[in-house]
Design an enzyme around this catalytic site. Sequence first.
Site, PDB file in Angstrom:
ATOM      1  N   CYS A   1       1.161   2.203  12.839  1.00  0.00           N
ATOM      2  CA  CYS A   1       2.340   2.978  12.469  1.00  0.00           C
ATOM      3  C   CYS A   1       2.715   3.961  13.557  1.00  0.00           C
ATOM      4  O   CYS A   1       3.859   4.362  13.666  1.00  0.00           O
ATOM      5  CB  CYS A   1       2.075   3.742  11.183  1.00  0.00           C
ATOM      6  SG  CYS A   1       1.227   2.735   9.981  1.00  0.00           S
TER       7      CYS A   1
ATOM      8  N   THR B   1      12.253  -7.650 -10.158  1.00  0.00           N
ATOM      9  CA  THR B   1      11.827  -9.017 -10.461  1.00  0.00           C
ATOM     10  C   THR B   1      10.452  -9.279  -9.868  1.00  0.00           C
ATOM     11  O   THR B   1      10.203  -8.980  -8.698  1.00  0.00           O
ATOM     12  CB  THR B   1      12.853 -10.026  -9.897  1.00  0.00           C
ATOM     13  OG1 THR B   1      14.102  -9.748 -10.514  1.00  0.00           O
ATOM     14  CG2 THR B   1      12.438 -11.465 -10.178  1.00  0.00           C
TER      15      THR B   1
ATOM     16  N   SER C   1      -3.534  -3.299  -0.782  1.00  0.00           N
ATOM     17  CA  SER C   1      -2.437  -4.054  -0.168  1.00  0.00           C
ATOM     18  C   SER C   1      -2.951  -5.402   0.308  1.00  0.00           C
ATOM     19  O   SER C   1      -3.933  -5.472   1.055  1.00  0.00           O
ATOM     20  CB  SER C   1      -1.883  -3.259   1.020  1.00  0.00           C
ATOM     21  OG  SER C   1      -0.866  -3.994   1.655  1.00  0.00           O
TER      22      SER C   1
ATOM     23  N   HIS D   1      -2.013  -7.743   2.413  1.00  0.00           N
ATOM     24  CA  HIS D   1      -2.041  -8.237   3.802  1.00  0.00           C
ATOM     25  C   HIS D   1      -3.198  -7.674   4.617  1.00  0.00           C
ATOM     26  O   HIS D   1      -3.446  -8.124   5.738  1.00  0.00           O
ATOM     27  CB  HIS D   1      -0.694  -8.009   4.502  1.00  0.00           C
ATOM     28  CG  HIS D   1      -0.424  -6.606   4.951  1.00  0.00           C
ATOM     29  ND1 HIS D   1      -0.660  -6.202   6.232  1.00  0.00           N
ATOM     30  CD2 HIS D   1       0.090  -5.533   4.313  1.00  0.00           C
ATOM     31  CE1 HIS D   1      -0.300  -4.926   6.365  1.00  0.00           C
ATOM     32  NE2 HIS D   1       0.154  -4.505   5.203  1.00  0.00           N
TER      33      HIS D   1
ATOM     34  N   GLY E   1       0.803  -1.213   0.000  1.00  0.00           N
ATOM     35  CA  GLY E   1       0.000   0.000   0.000  1.00  0.00           C
ATOM     36  C   GLY E   1       0.840   1.269   0.000  1.00  0.00           C
ATOM     37  O   GLY E   1       0.517   2.237  -0.690  1.00  0.00           O
ATOM     38  N   SER E   2       1.904   1.271   0.770  1.00  0.00           N
ATOM     39  CA  SER E   2       2.734   2.482   0.854  1.00  0.00           C
ATOM     40  C   SER E   2       3.347   2.814  -0.502  1.00  0.00           C
ATOM     41  O   SER E   2       3.326   3.965  -0.938  1.00  0.00           O
ATOM     42  CB  SER E   2       3.843   2.300   1.901  1.00  0.00           C
ATOM     43  OG  SER E   2       3.283   2.069   3.175  1.00  0.00           O
TER      44      SER E   2
ATOM     45  N   ASN F   1      -8.352   4.019   8.161  1.00  0.00           N
ATOM     46  CA  ASN F   1      -7.767   2.869   8.849  1.00  0.00           C
ATOM     47  C   ASN F   1      -7.928   2.928  10.365  1.00  0.00           C
ATOM     48  O   ASN F   1      -7.807   1.924  11.037  1.00  0.00           O
ATOM     49  CB  ASN F   1      -6.293   2.703   8.487  1.00  0.00           C
ATOM     50  CG  ASN F   1      -5.518   3.989   8.594  1.00  0.00           C
ATOM     51  OD1 ASN F   1      -5.834   4.992   7.952  1.00  0.00           O
ATOM     52  ND2 ASN F   1      -4.503   3.979   9.435  1.00  0.00           N
TER      53      ASN F   1
HETATM   54  C1  LIG Z   1      -1.922  -0.401   5.870  1.00  0.00           C
HETATM   55  C2  LIG Z   1      -2.264   0.812   5.118  1.00  0.00           C
HETATM   56  C3  LIG Z   1      -1.365   1.380   4.194  1.00  0.00           C
HETATM   57  C4  LIG Z   1       0.026   0.836   3.997  1.00  0.00           C
HETATM   58  O1  LIG Z   1       0.016  -0.405   3.368  1.00  0.00           O
HETATM   59  P1  LIG Z   1       1.312  -1.352   3.449  1.00  0.00           P
HETATM   60  O2  LIG Z   1       1.022  -2.467   2.528  1.00  0.00           O
HETATM   61  O3  LIG Z   1       1.424  -1.781   4.862  1.00  0.00           O
HETATM   62  O4  LIG Z   1       2.467  -0.510   2.999  1.00  0.00           O
HETATM   63  C5  LIG Z   1      -1.776   2.487   3.484  1.00  0.00           C
HETATM   64  N1  LIG Z   1      -2.999   3.016   3.644  1.00  0.00           N
HETATM   65  C6  LIG Z   1      -3.890   2.500   4.512  1.00  0.00           C
HETATM   66  C7  LIG Z   1      -5.244   3.113   4.628  1.00  0.00           C
HETATM   67  C8  LIG Z   1      -3.551   1.389   5.271  1.00  0.00           C
HETATM   68  O5  LIG Z   1      -4.440   0.886   6.134  1.00  0.00           O
END
Ligand SMILES: *Cc1c(COP(=O)(O)O)cnc(C)c1O
Length: 397
Positions: free
Chosen positions: A334, A247, A209, A211, A80-81, A161
């Site tokens: 975070c 990759t 993302s 996970h 996500g980042s 989040n």
């Molecule tokens: C977790 C999260 C991210 C970051 O995603 P990662 O895969 O952990 O880098 C970004 N935005 C929101 C809203 C999130 O909940």
Amino acid sequence: MNGGYLTIMNRIIYVDNAATTPLSKSVLDAMMPFFTERYGNASSLYSVGREAKRHLELARESAAQCLGAQPSEFFFTSGGSESDNWAILGTAHSMAAQGKKHIITSRFEHHAVLHTCEELEKEGFSVTYLDVHEDGILRPKELEDAIRPDTALVTVMYANNEIGTIQPIAEIGKICKEHGVIFHTDAVQAAGALPIDVKEQNIDLLSLSAHKFHGPKGVGGLYVRRGLNLSNLIYGGAQERGRRAGTENVAGAVGLAAALKETRDGMEERNARLTQMRDRLIDGLLNIERSRLNGDRNRRLPGNVNLCFEDVEGESLLLMLDAKGICASSGSACTAGSVDPSHVLLALGLTREMARGSLRITLSEQNTQEDVDEILAVLPPIVERLRTLSPPIIVCP
Ligand SMILES: *Cc1c(COP(=O)(O)O)cnc(C)c1O
């Protein structure tokens, strides 16, 4: 799928699914061959490579389909980042050439968005940070009023989040389209939990993302509308059609696609169950004196509970819950460990003192009614105990 997750210890009640989710067993099964016999580099020409490439493209097709996008519009990233960084920096840098150096976002975005915007300010871009109202929802009219002739990008998250509030994304998308402004949404919390249709919702860029929806960590995706000008973020090889070097993470891509599809199937039924458990928690916990719910009561993610308890320190609350085997959060993973109160709660207008006493419980389908019972039994006495034990909270200005 219930009970199919890999759990470390049975006794743990895991209710921090906004931070990360357990990997689904069937997703792991789908990924496994790509760690073992199907290890080929997807960019290699020989059979083992071609086989990996074929599965990478199948994963792309499947993921794109879940969003209402074309496969050529979906790019795999490291999470996500990276997707947020790429969408924002890539748009800003390509639009700057046309003299468009203004960005609109909100005060309660994830730090992957806010810190990226702050970097752009250092480069000479100007950024408007819209207020969110006390209900944690942005007013589209205020967004429209903030659009200027030099506005390049609007970036507003789909669901928050910390407090789970859901933004009127389709409405914002329509406004952006009417004004010729590019619209990015961080859908990291929404993907797998809410329906997404990038065409219907007029979304130009969308981050997700794996996970966060029972897929593996370290893999994400960015939807990029066809024809959109986006500078690269990562330079190197010609992977992802020359737009994102590195990759290919074939196992990750296969896992992302499998998890996205799995969470999309049966979404309505699952959300009904989660909403019922969420509401039971909210009703029960609001019986605790001097408590408040953060964010709109209904326009929030099905599994999100976020409350503040006056005269309670969030970190102490988490430690005491942890001692009972309950994994929850005070806000964002975070910011855990930092003493700063949540920027999201401050954006809602809460005082620093109140914001420090926050608790976020985020459910997934793996949670049970017994988990809810247990939390409802354990939490009130903990809050009471902390209020009698703790000295007055001293908050740094
Ligand atoms: C977790 C999260 C991210 C970051 O995603 P990662 O895969 O952990 O880098 C970004 N935005 C929101 C809203 C999130 O909940």
